[in-house]
Design a protein around this motif. Structure first.
Motif, short mmCIF file in Angstrom:
data_model
loop_
_atom_site.label_atom_id
_atom_site.label_comp_id
_atom_site.label_asym_id
_atom_site.label_seq_id
_atom_site.Cartn_x
_atom_site.Cartn_y
_atom_site.Cartn_z
N SER A 181 -3.48 -33.58 -5.25
CA SER A 181 -3.99 -32.34 -5.85
C SER A 181 -3.28 -31.12 -5.27
N ILE A 182 -3.10 -31.12 -3.95
CA ILE A 182 -2.43 -29.99 -3.29
C ILE A 182 -0.97 -29.90 -3.73
N ILE A 183 -0.30 -31.06 -3.81
CA ILE A 183 1.11 -31.06 -4.23
C ILE A 183 1.24 -30.59 -5.68
N LYS A 197 7.68 -13.59 0.29
CA LYS A 197 7.70 -13.57 -1.17
C LYS A 197 6.43 -14.19 -1.76
N ASN A 198 5.95 -15.26 -1.14
CA ASN A 198 4.73 -15.90 -1.62
C ASN A 198 3.52 -14.99 -1.43
N PHE A 199 3.48 -14.26 -0.32
CA PHE A 199 2.35 -13.36 -0.09
C PHE A 199 2.35 -12.18 -1.07
N GLU A 200 3.49 -11.94 -1.71
CA GLU A 200 3.57 -10.91 -2.74
C GLU A 200 3.13 -11.44 -4.11
N ASN A 201 2.95 -12.76 -4.18
CA ASN A 201 2.53 -13.41 -5.43
C ASN A 201 1.01 -13.57 -5.43
N PRO A 202 0.27 -12.90 -6.33
CA PRO A 202 -1.19 -13.00 -6.32
C PRO A 202 -1.71 -14.42 -6.53
N LEU A 244 -3.72 -20.97 -1.87
CA LEU A 244 -4.15 -21.07 -0.48
C LEU A 244 -5.64 -21.38 -0.38
N PHE A 245 -6.45 -20.68 -1.19
CA PHE A 245 -7.90 -20.93 -1.16
C PHE A 245 -8.22 -22.34 -1.64
N ALA A 246 -7.62 -22.75 -2.76
CA ALA A 246 -7.89 -24.09 -3.30
C ALA A 246 -7.42 -25.17 -2.33
N MET A 279 1.77 -35.38 5.69
CA MET A 279 1.98 -34.19 6.53
C MET A 279 1.44 -32.92 5.87
N ILE A 280 1.46 -32.89 4.53
CA ILE A 280 0.91 -31.73 3.81
C ILE A 280 -0.55 -31.56 4.16
N ALA A 281 -1.29 -32.67 4.21
CA ALA A 281 -2.70 -32.61 4.56
C ALA A 281 -2.89 -32.14 6.00
N ILE A 282 -2.06 -32.64 6.91
CA ILE A 282 -2.15 -32.24 8.32
C ILE A 282 -1.86 -30.75 8.46
N ILE A 283 -0.80 -30.26 7.80
CA ILE A 283 -0.42 -28.84 7.89
C ILE A 283 -1.56 -27.95 7.41
N LEU A 284 -2.09 -28.25 6.22
CA LEU A 284 -3.12 -27.38 5.64
C LEU A 284 -4.46 -27.52 6.36
#
Length: 266
Positions: free
Chosen positions: A122-124, A174-179, A185-187, A245-250
């Protein structure tokens, strides 16, 4: 007697090779998840778990349900989300299976660990839609790791440096400039907060793990495991680790955010 001991030892090692990394990462995710929820509850009250639960819990339970169907189990009842009961249960999937079916018994292991893979997928998927550059970096790292032929200090450092680079790509200016990035991030935090395994999940998975061990033991006794386990186990474990690793990072980021809110409250 020595033959039996060697057989048991070989089967244990093969079982660890095949399932150990998933179990280990599942335990790490559980520790991160439990501490994050405690911190959020200290900061926002006992109902704080519902803030992340309304997205994370349905994905967790749907993962169980999908794998139950794939392994031929009969689903009898599903609750995708509820208020925490006296045991803190936010959702559940009840299912039955034919105990004479080896396939369905093995399925217990995969049904138990399903939320880890369902959450990561889901995250990917969100990453591909909202931050495609980070998704491309992740895929490059994942497939690049398949070229590893031996585990040593330099290869491990190389893989870890790649994932540090992925973190920089995800949290780029650049990502932080993208609403839409804030939606991702929240999801992602909601999903990663409920990606770990409950005690019921672990209990269910252990039934399937026992059957996997018995099958490997029989294959080793008949000297057939060399045909079944011909896949490079090093690459298999690196691929599984990279995927998770994506799960570990988040989950780590979620834990750090929870610590931030606790420090503000204090």
């Amino acid at each position: 007697m020595n033959f039996v001991i060697e057989l048991l030892l070989k089967t244990c090692i093969e079982t660890v090779y095949l399932t150990g990394m998933v179990i280990l990462i599942g335990l790490i995710l559980g520790i991160l998840r439990n501490n994050s929820i405690k911190n959020f509850q200290r900061s926002f009250g006992s109902k704080a778990v519902m803030i992340t639960g309304f997205i994370g819990v349905p994905i967790h339970e749907l993962s169980h349900a999908i794998f139950a169907v794939l392994f031929g189990h009969k689903i009898t009842r599903v609750k995708l989300l509820q208020k925490p009961d006296e045991n803190g249960v936010l959702g559940y999937v009840q299912h039955g299976y034919n105990q004479n079916s080896i396939y369905q018994q093995i399925g217990n292991f995969f049904i138990g660990i399903a939320p880890i893979f369902g959450g990561v997928f889901s995250i990917i998927a969100l990453m591909k839609i909202i931050i495609p550059k980070a998704y491309s970096s992740f895929i490059s790292i994942l497939f690049g790791s398949l070229h590893v032929t031996a585990l040593n200090k330099s290869t491990v450092e190389g893989v870890m440096n790649s994932y540090l680079g992925l973190i920089k790509v995800i949290f780029s200016l650049k990502n932080f400039e993208n609403p839409y990035f804030y939606i991702f991030l929240f999801a992602a935090i909601c999903i990663s907060s409920h990606i770990s395994l409950s005690s019921a999940d672990i209990k269910g998975a252990s039934k399937g793990l026992g059957v996997i061990f018995i099958i490997l033991f029989i294959l080793n006794a008949l000297n057939l495991s060399k045909y079944i386990l011909s896949v490079d186990l090093i690459k298999y474990n690196i691929l599984i680790t990279g995927f998770l690793m994506i799960a570990i990072i988040l989950s780590t980021i979620t834990f750090l955010i929870s610590l931030f809110f606790v420090s503000i409250k204090n």
